[in-house]
Design an enzyme around this catalytic site. Structure first.
Site: not given
Ligand code: NAD
Length: 356
Positions: A126, A193, A226, A250
């Site tokens: 972002y 991740k 995940d 987000d």
């Protein structure tokens, strides 16, 4: 005469002005002496001032230090920069805080959820480092990447860069630990991740781990994003504080909103060392705007977070209890919660449920 608290109010667009009027009514009923300074941003500001984020709006927030805003529409894929992102970056509001707790009388799959998402707000994908497909800049970037490390990127690719820094991560980690301690929370779970993105997510994780060597009551764990998502939908009560880089934060804050009954209920705060801007998690909901049926509770609870930040602890708790009482009674609800009341009916009922 000035009030005890000066607050900049940005009503926003879509359902923003409707939920802002509702929140203002409730907050004025809860606490006396709020001086509201109304300022514009977004499409309305563009029409009136020729700018999406006028300097006098930023100046007002810099003066009052505290603001509350309704949602602002960002047209998708238009190259139009999100005002929300710009505001967070201009004022260095590096921490987004989004509590998700089960509310009385709102049926959901899992009861007794009480967690908070703390999201880094200024870095990651972002940050706005974008190279459009086919642009000379994207071409130069391709060349440079090939030269530097033999990376091949297709000529028709658009590229978004994901910067995550040690300094940017240290401050959000520090914020998360302080928030956890101040709010008697016990465990922080970092989502990442790092296996796929060791240089960005891996850095976030390693930097967060530095902090855990310090003694304290708050425990720490990490989870691949995940796996975290799968656990969250199955067993949300297991979690307490989720600490996440910008993009995952987000997405997971909307997921957590869904876990406790929907976007119309979840408040939020964007906090920096100097300024704080409170806003609901939901967007401008163009599909229901102008009909007076938007749920004002997310905006009202954002107002309660703002009162707490201003030191109005009793007022903040009174607003939260009044929201619970109205939801529990169940007869005054907006259509998203299965009722037929208007935005202002709900605000009126919450104001009436405040202690006299
Ligand atoms: P949205 O949150 O506006 O709407 C998603 C769905 O939830 C819609 O069906 C909507 O009717 C419903 N909803 C949202 N808030 C509600 C409320 N208070 N009461 C009842 N129902 C509610 O998300 P979107 O449609 O993806 O985004 C619309 C616009 O808002 C976009 O331009 C987006 O960029 C912008 N947006 C702004 C902010 C912000 O200003 N902070 C945040 C998110 C999205």
């Amino acid at each position: 005469m000035g009030g005890r608290h000066r607050v900049t109010l940005i009503p926003g667009d879509g359902i923003g002005p409707e939920v802002s009027a509702a929140a203002r009514l409730v907050l004025n009923a809860a606490v006396s002496g709020i001086e509201w300074i109304e300022r514009e941003a977004g499409a309305i500001a563009l029409a009136e001032h020729g700018e999406l984020l006028p300097e006098n709006t930023l100046e007002s927030i810099r003066t009052s230090r505290v603001a509350i805003k309704g949602p602002i529409t960002t047209p998708v894929g238009s190259g139009f920069r999100s005002i929300n992102v710009a505001l967070r970056q201009e004022l260095d509001l590096f921490a987004a805080v989004r509590p998700a707790r089960s509310l009385p009388g709102v049926p959901t799959r899992h009861g007794a959820v009480d967690l908070v998402v703390i999201r880094e707000n200024t870095e990651d994908l972002y940050r706005g480092v974008e190279f459009a497909a086919g642009s000379p800049q994207a071409g130069a970037l391709r060349e440079e990447l090939r030269r530097l490390a033999g990376f091949e990127i297709r000529p028709d690719a658009g590229v978004t860069v994901k910067p995550i820094s040690v300094a940017g991560t240290r401050r959000i980690v520090r914020f998360a630990f302080e928030h956890a301690k101040a709010n008697r929370r016990r465990r922080i779970t970092v989502g990442h991740k790092a296996s796929i993105m060791p240089t960005s997510d891996g850095l976030f994780l390693r930097t967060a781990r530095e902090r855990t060597s310090e003694p304290g009551d708050v425990s720490f764990e990490d989870m691949q994003i995940d796996h975290l998502t799968a656990h969250l939908v199955r067993e949300p009560r297991r979690f307490d504080v989720l600490l996440l880089p910008n993009l995952y934060g987000d997405i997971l804050s909307d997921l957590c909103a869904g876990l406790v009954g929907g976007l119309g209920l979840i408040p939020g705060a964007n906090i920096g060392w100097e300024y704080a801007v409170f806003e609901p998690v939901h967007g401008s909901a163009p599909d229901i705007a102008g009909r007076g049926v938007a749920n004002p509770i997310a905006m009202i609870l954002s107002g309660a977070m703002m009162l707490r930040h201003l030191g109005e602890l009793d007022g903040a708790s009174a607003v939260e209890r009044a929201v619970d009482a109205v939801l529990d009674a169940g007869d005054v609800r907006t259509p998203d919660l299965g009722g037929s009341s208007s935005t202002m009916d709900v605000a009126g009922a919450i104001a009436a449920a405040l202690p006299r």
